[in-house]
Design an enzyme around this catalytic site. Structure first.
Site, PDB file in Angstrom:
ATOM      1  N   ASN A   1      -0.484   3.616  -2.434  1.00 10.24           N
ATOM      2  CA  ASN A   1      -0.027   4.695  -1.553  1.00 10.24           C
ATOM      3  C   ASN A   1       1.188   5.389  -2.168  1.00 10.24           C
ATOM      4  OD1 ASN A   1       2.522   3.450  -0.490  1.00 10.24           O
ATOM      5  ND2 ASN A   1       1.060   1.880   0.157  1.00 10.24           N
TER       6      ASN A   1
ATOM      7  N   ALA B   1       8.572  -2.205   2.843  1.00  3.17           N
ATOM      8  CA  ALA B   1       7.471  -1.868   1.931  1.00  3.17           C
ATOM      9  C   ALA B   1       6.321  -1.215   2.698  1.00  3.17           C
ATOM     10  CB  ALA B   1       6.977  -3.125   1.225  1.00  3.17           C
TER      11      ALA B   1
ATOM     12  N   ASP C   1      -2.883  -2.083   3.906  1.00  6.12           N
ATOM     13  CA  ASP C   1      -3.506  -2.861   4.985  1.00  6.12           C
ATOM     14  C   ASP C   1      -4.775  -3.557   4.528  1.00  6.12           C
ATOM     15  OD1 ASP C   1      -1.639  -2.281   7.006  1.00  6.12           O
ATOM     16  OD2 ASP C   1      -2.424  -0.235   7.105  1.00  6.12           O
TER      17      ASP C   1
ATOM     18  N   ASP D   1      -0.538  -9.547   7.197  1.00  2.00           N
ATOM     19  CA  ASP D   1       0.545  -8.683   7.663  1.00  2.00           C
ATOM     20  C   ASP D   1       1.867  -9.441   7.456  1.00  2.00           C
ATOM     21  OD1 ASP D   1       2.489  -7.360   9.266  1.00  2.00           O
ATOM     22  OD2 ASP D   1       0.846  -6.372  10.334  1.00  2.00           O
ATOM     23  N   ILE D   2       2.612  -9.025   6.438  1.00  2.00           N
ATOM     24  CA  ILE D   2       3.825  -9.761   6.049  1.00  2.00           C
ATOM     25  C   ILE D   2       4.835  -9.786   7.201  1.00  2.00           C
ATOM     26  CG2 ILE D   2       5.726  -9.852   4.379  1.00  2.00           C
ATOM     27  CD1 ILE D   2       3.848  -8.282   2.448  1.00  2.00           C
TER      28      ILE D   2
ATOM     29  N   PHE E   1       9.308  -1.395   9.674  1.00  2.00           N
ATOM     30  CA  PHE E   1       9.236   0.052   9.622  1.00  2.00           C
ATOM     31  C   PHE E   1       7.895   0.497  10.201  1.00  2.00           C
ATOM     32  CE2 PHE E   1      12.633   2.172   7.183  1.00  2.00           C
ATOM     33  CZ  PHE E   1      13.428   1.073   6.970  1.00  2.00           C
TER      34      PHE E   1
ATOM     35  N   LYS F   1       4.018  -1.403  17.989  1.00  2.00           N
ATOM     36  CA  LYS F   1       4.175  -2.219  16.775  1.00  2.00           C
ATOM     37  C   LYS F   1       5.251  -3.278  16.964  1.00  2.00           C
ATOM     38  CE  LYS F   1       2.558   0.367  13.401  1.00  2.00           C
ATOM     39  NZ  LYS F   1       2.614   1.456  12.432  1.00  2.00           N
TER      40      LYS F   1
ATOM     41  N   LYS G   1       3.945  -7.031  16.483  1.00  2.00           N
ATOM     42  CA  LYS G   1       4.349  -7.768  15.274  1.00  2.00           C
ATOM     43  C   LYS G   1       5.360  -8.860  15.587  1.00  2.00           C
ATOM     44  CE  LYS G   1       2.920  -4.342  12.158  1.00  2.00           C
ATOM     45  NZ  LYS G   1       2.476  -4.328  10.793  1.00  2.00           N
TER      46      LYS G   1
HETATM   47  O1  C5P Z   1       1.085  -1.836  10.705  1.00  2.00           O
HETATM   48  P1  C5P Z   1       1.924  -0.941   9.878  1.00  2.00           P
HETATM   49  O2  C5P Z   1       1.565  -0.949   8.437  1.00  2.00           O
HETATM   50  O3  C5P Z   1       2.059   0.455  10.356  1.00  2.00           O
HETATM   51  O4  C5P Z   1       3.387  -1.568  10.036  1.00  2.00           O
HETATM   52  C1  C5P Z   1       4.454  -1.169   9.278  1.00  2.00           C
HETATM   53  C2  C5P Z   1       5.425  -2.297   9.103  1.00  2.00           C
HETATM   54  O5  C5P Z   1       4.741  -3.500   8.846  1.00  2.00           O
HETATM   55  C3  C5P Z   1       6.335  -2.113   7.907  1.00  2.00           C
HETATM   56  O6  C5P Z   1       7.561  -2.732   8.180  1.00  2.00           O
HETATM   57  C4  C5P Z   1       5.579  -2.801   6.796  1.00  2.00           C
HETATM   58  O7  C5P Z   1       6.464  -3.213   5.779  1.00  2.00           O
HETATM   59  C5  C5P Z   1       4.980  -3.956   7.534  1.00  2.00           C
HETATM   60  N1  C5P Z   1       3.667  -4.402   7.029  1.00  2.00           N
HETATM   61  C6  C5P Z   1       3.595  -5.638   6.443  1.00  2.00           C
HETATM   62  N2  C5P Z   1       2.379  -6.110   5.995  1.00  2.00           N
HETATM   63  C7  C5P Z   1       1.262  -5.377   6.150  1.00  2.00           C
HETATM   64  C8  C5P Z   1       1.338  -4.117   6.749  1.00  2.00           C
HETATM   65  C9  C5P Z   1       2.557  -3.659   7.168  1.00  2.00           C
HETATM   66  O8  C5P Z   1       4.620  -6.297   6.294  1.00  2.00           O
HETATM   67  N3  C5P Z   1       0.116  -5.857   5.707  1.00  2.00           N
END
Ligand code: C5P
Length: 410
Positions: free
Chosen positions: A208, A272, A276, A305-306, A324, A338, A342
């Site tokens: 991206n 970051a 996805d 999802d970190i 973020f 979110k 999360k």
């Molecule tokens: O779900 P989305 O990508 O919109 O969420 C954004 C937030 O989640 C950001 O803080 C991004 O660093 C984190 N993120 C993550 N791992 C993922 C997707 C998003 O840590 N696989």
């Protein structure tokens, strides 16, 4: 970051003294004033001329030099600095330190000094493991001498094992950590930054447009406030931050692994732009475009999802987890959902995509507008359009306030 810091660097006699030349250059580049002392052995490996040229300073070698004694006595030399580094520190100089011997300029300075001392041991593995050295190391540790290394690997003497001097960048990091000061001193932080790349085949990937600028700015602002920072970066064109513990990764799974390995920390900022999805399987060879064949179909699978994993970590959840949200519309609604989904503490939401003039609003740009939400208070706080550097500083002020409030409540 080291502007105005005064470092007394003692180079004793080991082959790794050549690495100390790089350290002198790096310390000077960051604004430190470096005064070097060479032991007799040290001067066999690197010349006073190279050391003096790199440090842009006089080099001291002799305890009995009358001119040095009139210019600057060894007592003054041992006191007028903020930190003494001994690199390489041989078994011999460590033994002298442990037993209080003072038979040359370096050992006399070390005995006369009342400032913190950092040692970078370098010796043959058998010497490092020897009971005498072990006892000396123990004695020195009890005196709160800071040890950096040694590390394991091949030695110049063709043996291998524990005893290699740490690399100059490790030593530089230790110096940075030593000088960290500010309201976040003692606080550990992990910051993720940049995009992730998910390989399709050896040459293609899903990625991206994230530049990593916001995450790097946050890491810098945390460092400036005295925090100890691990910056886990996806592929970017940005210069590594010397003062941070840099971990470079490509894929989401590598980023998650690096994050988990860095725990426990007090703060985790997930800035970051993580991919996805990734290709269900990576092709071993480049996918060929054969005449008459249909374009290949990409089968995707979800990435971990970190932010969610770290926010819900069973035993090492950081006390403050910040995520973020990059949105193209309905920013407040998506950001709040979110935050809840999360399980993080704060969300920094921003609009991405192109504006009416075709300009990127966030990715790669130097400015950004943040919609800030916390779990404790779901009201939106709008931060006017600011540079990414200012956003980082604003965030770090909030972090400092958060930690101060928690300290008071403890
Ligand atoms: O779900 P989305 O990508 O919109 O969420 C954004 C937030 O989640 C950001 O803080 C991004 O660093 C984190 N993120 C993550 N791992 C993922 C997707 C998003 O840590 N696989």
């Amino acid at each position: 970051m080291l502007t105005g810091k005064r470092i007394l660097l003692i180079i004793s006699g080991g082959i790794s003294a050549y690495k100390t030349l790089v350290l002198i250059r790096d310390l000077r580049k960051e604004g430190a004033k470096v005064t070097c002392v060479l032991t007799q052995g040290g001067a066999r490996f690197v010349t006073p001329l190279s050391v003096s040229a790199l440090s842009e300073n006089k080099v001291y070698t002799d305890l009995w030099s009358l001119t040095d004694e009139t210019e600057m006595g060894h007592i003054r030399l041992s006191r007028e600095h903020d930190l003494v580094i001994v690199a390489p520190a041989t078994a011999n100089i460590m033994a002298k330190m442990a037993h209080g011997l003072a038979d040359d300029l370096a050992s006399t300075l070390l005995l006369a000094s009342n400032i913190p001392v950092m040692l970078a041991p370098a010796m043959n593995p058998i010497m490092w493991e020897h009971g005498a050295t072990k006892n000396n190391v123990e004695t020195l540790r009890q005196r709160e001498i800071i040890f950096v290394g040694p590390t394991e690997g091949n030695m110049a003497c063709r043996e291998s094992g524990m005893g290699r001097m740490s690399e100059p960048e490790e030593l530089l990091k230790a110096v940075h950590n030593f000088f960290l000061s500010g309201p976040l001193k003692g606080v550990k932080a992990v910051v993720t930054a940049g995009p992730t790349y998910e390989a399709i085949d050896p040459v293609r990937f899903i990625g991206n447009r994230s530049s990593g600028k916001q995450g790097y700015a946050i890491a810098e602002a945390l460092l400036a406030a005295g925090a100890q920072v691990t910056l886990i970066s996806g592929p970017t064109h940005l210069k590594s931050l010397n003062a941070a513990n840099m971990i470079h990764v490509e894929s989401t799974r590598e980023m998650l692994e690096a994050c988990e390995k860095s725990l426990p920390v007090d703060i985790c900022v997930c800035s970051a732009a993580v991919s996805d999805w990734r290709a269900t399987s990576m092709h071993e060879h480049k996918i060929k475009k054969e005449a008459g064949n249909l374009p290949p179909t990409l089968s995707l699978t979800e990435n971990p999802d970190i932010l969610k994993v770290i926010s819900n970590h069973p035993d090492k959840r950081p006390s403050l987890v910040i995520g973020f949200a990059a949105e193209t519309k309905d920013i407040e609604q998506h950001a709040l959902s979110k935050l809840r989904k999360k399980g993080c503490d704060w969300i920094m939401a921003n609009l991405v995509g192109k504006d009416k003039n075709g300009q990127e609003k966030a990715f790669g740009s130097d400015e950004n507008q943040i919609y800030f939400f916390t779990r404790a208070n779901e009201d939106c706080e709008l931060w006017g359009c600011m540079s990414k550097k200012h956003i980082a500083e604003h965030l770090v002020i909030k972090i400092i306030e958060h930690f101060e409030k928690n300290r008071k409540n403890d």
